[in-house]
Design a protein around this motif. Structure first.
Motif, mmCIF file in Angstrom:
data_model
loop_
_atom_site.group_PDB
_atom_site.id
_atom_site.type_symbol
_atom_site.label_atom_id
_atom_site.label_comp_id
_atom_site.label_asym_id
_atom_site.label_seq_id
_atom_site.Cartn_x
_atom_site.Cartn_y
_atom_site.Cartn_z
ATOM 1 N N UNK A 239 4.188 1.726 2.459
ATOM 2 C CA UNK A 239 4.375 0.860 2.498
ATOM 3 C C UNK A 239 3.600 0.189 3.153
ATOM 4 N N UNK A 240 3.003 0.465 4.051
ATOM 5 C CA UNK A 240 1.894 -0.114 5.613
ATOM 6 C C UNK A 240 0.525 0.370 4.748
ATOM 7 N N UNK A 241 0.146 1.502 3.714
ATOM 8 C CA UNK A 241 -1.057 1.455 2.611
ATOM 9 C C UNK A 241 -0.763 0.945 2.314
ATOM 10 N N UNK A 242 -0.283 -0.021 1.158
ATOM 11 C CA UNK A 242 0.020 -1.161 0.055
ATOM 12 C C UNK A 242 -0.259 -2.398 0.656
ATOM 13 N N UNK A 243 0.431 -2.640 2.235
ATOM 14 C CA UNK A 243 0.030 -3.618 2.796
ATOM 15 C C UNK A 243 -1.258 -4.338 3.231
ATOM 16 N N UNK A 244 -1.894 -3.039 3.784
ATOM 17 C CA UNK A 244 -3.390 -3.129 4.052
ATOM 18 C C UNK A 244 -3.903 -3.281 3.149
ATOM 19 N N UNK A 245 -3.580 -2.509 1.654
ATOM 20 C CA UNK A 245 -4.580 -2.937 0.842
ATOM 21 C C UNK A 245 -5.265 -3.929 0.354
ATOM 22 N N UNK A 246 -3.936 -4.780 0.442
ATOM 23 C CA UNK A 246 -3.346 -6.139 0.104
ATOM 24 C C UNK A 246 -5.054 -7.195 0.177
ATOM 25 N N UNK A 247 -5.071 -6.547 1.540
ATOM 26 C CA UNK A 247 -5.951 -7.284 2.594
ATOM 27 C C UNK A 247 -7.397 -7.539 2.331
ATOM 28 N N UNK A 248 -7.403 -6.767 1.246
ATOM 29 C CA UNK A 248 -8.811 -5.974 1.018
ATOM 30 C C UNK A 248 -9.645 -6.508 0.861
ATOM 31 N N UNK A 249 -10.863 -7.650 1.506
ATOM 32 C CA UNK A 249 -12.105 -8.241 1.152
ATOM 33 C C UNK A 249 -12.260 -8.243 -0.233
#
Length: 310
Positions: A239-249
Motif C-alpha cells: 500500500x505504501x507504494x500505491x500511496x506514493x505513486x498517486x502523488x507522482x507529478x
C-alpha cells in the motif's frame, strides 16, 4: 463517509468475502479478489473523496433501462455518493470484477451484506457482470477497453467546467490489448486532461489464459509514455507504494498506476490452476472441499459450511 478500519483490514475482508461466496456457489471470479483487494480497498478506504451513498443499503431490483417512460431510473453510482463537482468519480472498467467491487462496498460500509445474496439472481441489479444499474457502477462498459475512454471524456468535461473533483478509473491489463485504450490515453494527453487518474491491475491473466500466450503487450509503461501519459510501476500488494505513486507529478497528462499483482495472492493453492484463473469453477466436490480447507487456512478463517449450496 470514512471507514475506521485500516485499509489492510478492508483488503483482507474483501478476499474473505469473495472466498466465502465462491465456495458456497461452486465457483466465481475468485482470483480477481487476490490481485485487486489492496487496490480497491485503497481507493475506497483512503484515496477517493466520495460523498455518502444516495441509494439504499440493500440494492433495489432491476428497474429497467433509461427511457422517457422510466423516470425513476438510476445508475449504481449512487453507492459512490452524489455526482457533485467537489467529489471524485470512479469508473470500474473490467465489469467482471463486479463481485470484488460489491465485496469492497460492503467492507467500507456502502452496501449491506444482504446485497451479495442477490448476486446473479433473476431480477436483481447485483449482476455477475456489472452493468450501469449495478452497485458501484455508473456506465455499462460493454466490450473490455472502453472504461478509460469513458473516464477521459468525463474528466475533460469536468476540467472545462472547473470542477475540483477528480475522475478515477479502475482497469485491468487486458484492456491494453484494445486500441480504444491507447486512443483515449493519446486524446487525454493532447487535451491536457490531468484530472484523470487510473490504477491498472496487472495480473497478466485473461479469460483465455495468460496474457503472454494470447497477445503479449510488451512494455506497458513505455507504451503509455509514448502515447503521452505518465505511468508508475508499483507492487499491487504494498500500500505504501500505491500511496506514493498517486502523488507522482503529471501536469497536463493522465496518471496511470501500474499495479503488478498476483492472481493467487492470499490464496496460494489457486496456483495449481495457473494459468486458468479467470473464472474458477471447481472440477469436483473433492477439489472444492480441498480448496475450502486450504484457502480458509491461508486467510485464517474457518472453512465454509456450504452444505446444500449450489
Amino acid at each position: 463517509m470514512r471507514n475506521e478500519r485500516s485499509t489492510e483490514e478492508v483488503a483482507l475482508g474483501i478476499r474473505r468475502r469473495v472466498f466465502e461466496h465462491c465456495i458456497r456457489n461452486n465457483g466465481g471470479y475468485l482470483s480477481q479478489a487476490c490481485s485487486a483487494a489492496e487496490q480497491l480497498a485503497w481507493l475506497y478506504n483512503e484515496e477517493l473523496n466520495l460523498g455518502d451513498p444516495t441509494l439504499p443499503m440493500v440494492p433495489k431490483p432491476f428497474e429497467g433501462v433509461p427511457s422517457p417512460s422510466n423516470p425513476g431510473y438510476h445508475t449504481g453510482a449512487g453507492y459512490n455518493g452524489p455526482a457533485a463537482p467537489e467529489f471524485d468519480r470512479l469508473f470500474i472498467a473490467p465489469a467482471h470484477y463486479a463481485l470484488v467491487a460489491y465485496a469492497t462496498l460492503i467492507e467500507v460500509g456502502r452496501m449491506a451484506p444482504e446485497g451479495l445474496e442477490m448476486f446473479n439472481k433473476d431480477g436483481s441489479s447485483v449482476e455477475m457482470i456489472g452493468a450501469e444499474h449495478s452497485p458501484g457502477m455508473e456506465v455499462h462498459n460493454g466490450t473490455l477497453g472502453i472504461g478509460f475512454s469513458t473516464a477521459a471524456g468525463l474528466a475533460w468535461g469536468r476540467k472545462r467546467r472547473g470542477e475540483r473533483g477528480r475522475t478515477w478509473v479502475y482497469m485491468s491489463d487486458g484492456e491494453v490489448q484494445e486500441g480504444q485504450t491507447w486512443e483515449a490515453i493519446a486524446a487525454a494527453a493532447y487535451h491536457k486532461v490531468d484530472n484523470l487518474y487510473a490504477i491498472m491491475d496487472v495480473n497478466r491473466q485473461q479469460c483465455d489464459g495468460a496474457m503472454s500466450s494470447v497477445m503479449d503487450v510488451g512494455d506497458i509503461k513505455a507504451k503509455i509514455e509514448e502515447f503521452g501519459g505518465v505511468a508508475v510501476w508499483v507492487d499491487a500488494h504494498k500500500l505504501d507504494e500505491i500511496r506514493e505513486a498517486a502523488k507522482t507529478p503529471h501536469r497536463g497528462k493522465p496518471l496511470i498506476i501500474l499495479a503488478n499483482s498476483s492472481p493467487y495472492r492470499g490464496m496460494p493453492t489457486l496456483q495449481l490452476r495457473f494459468p486458468r484463473l479467470h473464472y474458477v469453477r471447481f472440477k469436483s466436490e473433492k477439489e472444492r472441499a480441498k480448496m475450502n480447507q486450504e484457502i480458509a487456512r491461508s486467510l485464517k478463517v474457518d472453512p465454509i459450511d456450504y452444505e446444500g449450496a449450489h
